[in-house]
Design a protein around this motif. Structure first.
Motif, PDB file in Angstrom:
ATOM      1  N   THR B  81       7.292  38.619 -37.402  1.00 12.77           N
ATOM      2  CA  THR B  81       8.256  39.292 -37.560  1.00 12.77           C
ATOM      3  C   THR B  81       8.941  38.738 -38.959  1.00 12.77           C
ATOM      4  OG1 THR B  81       8.575  39.861 -35.455  1.00 12.77           O
ATOM      5  CG2 THR B  81       9.975  40.692 -36.926  1.00 12.77           C
ATOM      6  N   TYR B  84       7.079  39.193 -42.069  1.00 13.04           N
ATOM      7  CA  TYR B  84       6.792  40.367 -42.374  1.00 13.04           C
ATOM      8  C   TYR B  84       8.235  41.208 -43.010  1.00 13.04           C
ATOM      9  CZ  TYR B  84       4.992  45.132 -42.531  1.00 13.04           C
ATOM     10  OH  TYR B  84       4.565  46.344 -42.968  1.00 13.04           O
ATOM     11  N   LEU B  85       9.273  40.688 -42.419  1.00 10.64           N
ATOM     12  CA  LEU B  85      10.554  41.321 -43.094  1.00 10.64           C
ATOM     13  C   LEU B  85      10.476  41.563 -44.588  1.00 10.64           C
ATOM     14  CD1 LEU B  85      13.347  39.985 -41.129  1.00 10.64           C
ATOM     15  CD2 LEU B  85      12.551  42.006 -40.864  1.00 10.64           C
ATOM     16  N   VAL B  87       8.807  42.592 -46.651  1.00 11.93           N
ATOM     17  CA  VAL B  87       8.186  43.778 -46.732  1.00 11.93           C
ATOM     18  C   VAL B  87       8.814  45.033 -46.672  1.00 11.93           C
ATOM     19  CG1 VAL B  87       5.881  44.924 -46.805  1.00 11.93           C
ATOM     20  CG2 VAL B  87       5.834  42.587 -46.305  1.00 11.93           C
ATOM     21  N   VAL B  88       9.764  44.890 -45.454  1.00 16.08           N
ATOM     22  CA  VAL B  88      10.288  45.999 -45.119  1.00 16.08           C
ATOM     23  C   VAL B  88      11.490  46.478 -46.088  1.00 16.08           C
ATOM     24  CG1 VAL B  88      11.667  47.055 -42.997  1.00 16.08           C
ATOM     25  CG2 VAL B  88       9.689  45.656 -42.717  1.00 16.08           C
ATOM     26  N   LEU B  89      12.068  45.338 -46.538  1.00 15.75           N
ATOM     27  CA  LEU B  89      13.419  45.506 -47.302  1.00 15.75           C
ATOM     28  C   LEU B  89      13.104  46.322 -48.534  1.00 15.75           C
ATOM     29  CD1 LEU B  89      14.371  41.684 -46.860  1.00 15.75           C
ATOM     30  CD2 LEU B  89      15.232  43.617 -45.380  1.00 15.75           C
ATOM     31  N   PRO B  90      13.869  46.886 -48.981  1.00 15.82           N
ATOM     32  CA  PRO B  90      13.853  47.730 -50.259  1.00 15.82           C
ATOM     33  C   PRO B  90      13.391  46.848 -51.587  1.00 15.82           C
ATOM     34  CG  PRO B  90      15.726  48.231 -49.347  1.00 15.82           C
ATOM     35  CD  PRO B  90      15.365  47.186 -48.576  1.00 15.82           C
ATOM     36  N   SER B  91      12.615  46.972 -52.413  1.00 15.69           N
ATOM     37  CA  SER B  91      12.214  46.029 -53.372  1.00 15.69           C
ATOM     38  C   SER B  91      13.735  45.896 -54.503  1.00 15.69           C
ATOM     39  CB  SER B  91      10.987  46.681 -53.811  1.00 15.69           C
ATOM     40  OG  SER B  91      11.251  47.643 -54.975  1.00 15.69           O
ATOM     41  N   VAL B  94      15.867  43.174 -52.690  1.00 15.85           N
ATOM     42  CA  VAL B  94      15.079  42.197 -52.983  1.00 15.85           C
ATOM     43  C   VAL B  94      14.949  41.456 -54.621  1.00 15.85           C
ATOM     44  CG1 VAL B  94      12.964  41.021 -52.715  1.00 15.85           C
ATOM     45  CG2 VAL B  94      13.713  42.357 -50.780  1.00 15.85           C
ATOM     46  N   TRP B 140       6.515  35.538 -51.778  1.00 10.97           N
ATOM     47  CA  TRP B 140       7.527  35.621 -50.760  1.00 10.97           C
ATOM     48  C   TRP B 140       7.313  36.768 -50.122  1.00 10.97           C
ATOM     49  CZ3 TRP B 140      12.330  38.538 -50.141  1.00 10.97           C
ATOM     50  CH2 TRP B 140      13.021  38.197 -49.238  1.00 10.97           C
ATOM     51  N   ILE B 147      -0.355  41.144 -42.217  1.00 16.50           N
ATOM     52  CA  ILE B 147      -0.562  41.967 -41.197  1.00 16.50           C
ATOM     53  C   ILE B 147      -1.814  42.497 -41.250  1.00 16.50           C
ATOM     54  CG2 ILE B 147       0.352  44.081 -40.203  1.00 16.50           C
ATOM     55  CD1 ILE B 147       2.156  41.863 -39.472  1.00 16.50           C
ATOM     56  N   ILE B 148      -2.479  42.976 -42.292  1.00 19.98           N
ATOM     57  CA  ILE B 148      -3.637  43.593 -42.517  1.00 19.98           C
ATOM     58  C   ILE B 148      -4.844  42.262 -42.063  1.00 19.98           C
ATOM     59  CG2 ILE B 148      -5.411  44.524 -43.982  1.00 19.98           C
ATOM     60  CD1 ILE B 148      -3.056  46.163 -45.229  1.00 19.98           C
ATOM     61  N   ALA B 151      -4.746  41.986 -38.333  1.00 16.34           N
ATOM     62  CA  ALA B 151      -5.750  42.898 -37.682  1.00 16.34           C
ATOM     63  C   ALA B 151      -7.206  42.784 -37.750  1.00 16.34           C
ATOM     64  CB  ALA B 151      -5.452  44.268 -38.406  1.00 16.34           C
TER      65      ALA B 151
END
Lengths: 256, 269
Positions: B81, B84-85, B87-91, B94, B140, B147-148, B151
Motif C-alpha cells: 500500500t 502504491y500510494l 500513484v493514487v495521489l494527483p500528479s 505530487v 518514486w 502492482i501489474i 499480478a
C-alpha cells in the motif's frame, strides 16, 4: 517520505518556512493553516468546480463505455469488428494528435473557457474502457441472455436488469479509474480554461504554486491545501482498495 | 474519433495560426521542423534521453519491488500500500511538492544530502541534473508497474519453484531461469505502456521546468503544446509535430512487438 515532509510544511508557522537550513519537524504546530490556506488559494470554490466536472465526466465515460462494450460484445450488427478495431487502435493515438483539432472544434462552437470541453468528450466513450468492457461482456455466458430473450426481454432490459448487476467489479473499476483521471487531469483544463473563476483544483494549485517565490511563507498554506486536494482520491483508494487491485490485475491479464 | 484524426492530418500540411483560416502549405511545416526550427532536434534528443532513462529504470525498480513484496511476510500488505500510494495521489499535487523538495535553498533534497555529508545540487536549475531529477520523481511513483508485476508474479505456477528448489537452485538462479522468462508477457506489456506514456510526458515538464534550463528538458510533447497553445500559436506546425510523435511511437512500439517473439515466453508454444 516526501508526503511526511509535506505534512510537516503544512503544519509549520510562517517563520519556520523561511528558516535555513530547513528543519524536518515544525517547532510549533500551526493547525490554522488548514483553515487559512484553503481560503488563500480559493480552495472551496475550485473544489466545487472540480466536483461538477468530475461527476459529469465519470458518469459519461462509464455509461457510454458500458453501452458501447455491450453492443460490440453482444449485439450482431454490421461493422461490429470495424468499431472494435477502431476503438482499440485509438488507444495508441497520442492525445495531442486529436487534442488540437478538438480544441479548434470547441473554439469554433464558442465553448472554450466553459466546462463543456471537459466533460462532453467523456460521453463519447473511453477506448480503454470500451476494450475492457467488451472483454468482460464476452466472458459472460451466452445462455443467460438467450434465456432472457425467450422470456421476452429486449437488449435494454438485459443490459439494465442482468448485465449491470453481473458486471459490478467492471463498472466499479471504471468509475475509480475515470474519477482519478478527471480529478488529476491537468492538460485539458490548461488548454480550455482561461478565467481563474472556472479553474479546476489541479490548475488552481499549479498556478498558485507557480506564483510563489522561493521560500515564501505561504508554502505552508499551499501544502495544507494540497493535502486537502489529495484527500478524495486517497479516501477512495482506501475504501475501494480491492477493486483497485482487481482493475489493474485485469489490465495485466486481458492484454496477455 | 475519425474526424479529429482526418482534420489533424490535413492541417499538418497547412499554414494555420488558429485565427485566420488554414492555408495549404505543402511540406513546409516538415521542412521548417527538420531544417530551421532551432528547438526541434534538441527536443527530440531530450525526449530520447528521457525515454531511455525513465522506461528501463521504471521497469527495473517496479519489478524489483514486486519481487521483494511477493512474499508471505507479515506487514507485506502495508508495504504494498505504501509503495502504491504515490500513484493514487494527483500528479499536480505530487509534482508541486517535488518542485519544493528540489528547491536548492529550502528544499528537502539538499538538506538530506548535507546531513549525509554529500555535495548538494542545483537539481532542476542545473542543465545536467534537471532530467535525472524528473526521472527520480517518476521512479518514486513506480507503484503502478509494481502492482501489474505482482499480478504477473502470482500467476507463475508454484510447481516450477518447487522443482527448482529440489534441483538445488538458489534464489538468483531461480529468478533468472524461472521468474523472468515466465513474466515476459508482462514485461512486454509494461514496456509498451511505459514507452507510450513516456513519449507523452507533459505534466512533469509544465510544473517542474517548463522545458528548461535551456532545452535540457524540452520534451517533444511539451514543445507541441507550446507551439499549439503558447504565445505564438502555430497550429499547422504543431499538428505536423504531433504526427511525427505518433509515427515515432508507432515505429518504436512496432519494433518492440516484432522483436518480442524472440524473448516473450508464450504458454501455448
Amino acid at each position: 517520505m516526501p508526503v511526511l515532509w509535506m505534512i510537516s510544511i503544512a503544519l509549520k508557522p510562517d517563520s519556520d518556512i523561511l528558516q535555513l537550513p530547513p528543519q524536518f519537524l515544525p517547532r510549533t504546530f500551526q493547525w490554522s493553516n488548514f483553515v487559512n490556506g484553503p481560503k488563500e488559494v480559493n480552495f472551496y470554490h475550485l473544489l466545487g468546480n472540480t466536483i461538477v466536472i468530475t461527476v459529469l465526466s465519470v458518469f459519461g465515460a462509464v455509461t457510454s463505455s458500458m453501452l458501447a462494450g455491450y453492443a460490440i460484445a453482444r449485439i450482431n450488427f454490421r461493422g461490429r469488428s470495424f468499431w472494435f478495431y477502431l476503438f482499440t487502435f485509438s488507444i495508441f493515438v497520442p492525445g495531442i494528435v486529436t487534442l488540437i483539432p478538438i480544441q479548434r472544434l470547441f473554439f469554433s462552437l464558442h465553448l472554450v473557457d466553459t466546462w463543456f470541453p471537459l466533460f462532453v468528450p467523456a460521453f463519447l466513450g473511453n477506448p480503454v474502457f470500451i476494450f475492457l468492457a467488451r472483454q468482460y461482456f464476452m466472458s459472460v455466458p451466452r445462455s443467460i441472455d438467450e434465456s432472457a430473450m425467450i422470456d421476452g426481454a429486449g437488449h435494454w432490459k438485459i443490459f439494465t436488469r442482468l448485465m449491470i448487476p453481473l458486471t459490478k467489479p467492471l463498472w466499479i473499476t471504471m468509475t475509480i479509474m475515470s474519477f482519478q483521471a478527471v480529478w488529476n487531469d491537468f492538460l485539458n483544463p490548461l488548454v480550455y480554461l482561461n478565467s481563474t473563476q472556472k479553474y479546476t483544483l489541479s490548475l488552481g494549485m499549479a498556478s498558485f504554486m507557480g506564483n510563489l517565490n522561493q521560500g515564501s511563507p505561504e508554502y505552508n498554506y499551499y501544502m495544507a491545501s494540497n493535502l486537502l486536494y489529495m484527500l478524495p482520491p486517497l479516501l477512495l483508494f482506501f475504501f475501494a482498495q480491492r477493486y483497485f487491485m482487481m482493475g489493474l490485475g485485469s489490465l495485466a491479464i486481458t492484454n496477455k | 474519433m475519425l474526424y479529429p484524426l482526418a482534420s489533424s492530418l490535413y492541417h499538418a500540411f497547412t499554414k494555420w495560426d488558429g485565427l485566420s483560416p488554414a492555408k495549404w502549405d505543402g511540406l513546409n511545416n516538415f521542412r521548417y521542423m527538420f531544417f530551421q526550427d532551432p528547438t526541434f532536434w534538441p527536443s527530440l534528443r531530450a525526449t530520447a534521453y528521457f525515454v531511455l532513462l525513465s522506461v528501463p529504470s521504471g521497469m527495473i525498480f517496479g519489478l524489483a519491488l514486486a519481487v521483494l513484496l511477493n512474499r508471505a511476510l507479515t506487514g507485506v500488505r502495508i508495504f504494498r500500500t505504501i509503495f502504491y500510494l504515490p500513484v493514487v495521489l494527483p500528479s499536480i499535487a505530487v509534482l508541486t511538492l517535488w518542485k519544493y523538495i528540489y528547491d536548492p535553498l529550502y528544499g528537502l533534497a539538499n538538506e538530506v544530502l548535507t546531513r549525509l555529508g554529500l555535495p548538494t545540487s542545483q537539481w532542476l536549475q542545473s542543465p545536467d541534473m534537471a532530467m535525472p531529477s524528473i526521472v527520480i520523481v517518476g521512479i518514486w511513483g513506480v507503484g503502478g508497474s509494481m502492482i501489474i508485476f505482482l499480478a504477473g508474479l502470482q500467476n507463475v505456477p508454484v510447481e516450477l519453484y518447487e522443482a527448482a528448489r529440489t534441483d538445488g537452485a538458489g534464489p538468483v538462479r531461480t529468478f533468472f531461469s524461472i521468474t523472468l522468462p515466465m513474466i515476459t508477457p508482462i514485461l512486454l506489456l509494461q514496456l509498451i505502456l511505459g514507452l507510450v506514456l513516456a513519449f507523452q510526458a507533459f505534466n512533469q515538464i509544465q510544473v517542474l521546468t517548463n522545458g528548461g534550463p535551456g532545452t535540457s528538458t524540452l520534451l517533444f510533447m511539451y514543445k507541441i503544446y507550446n507551439d499549439a497553445f503558447g504565445s505564438y500559436p502555430n497550429l499547422g506546425l504543431a499538428t505536423a509535430e504531433a504526427w511525427i510523435l505518433f509515427v515515432v511511437i508507432m515505429i518504436i512500439t512496432g519494433v518492440a512487438l516484432k522483436t518480442s517473439s524472440m524473448w516473450v515466453f508464450e504458454e501455448n508454444q
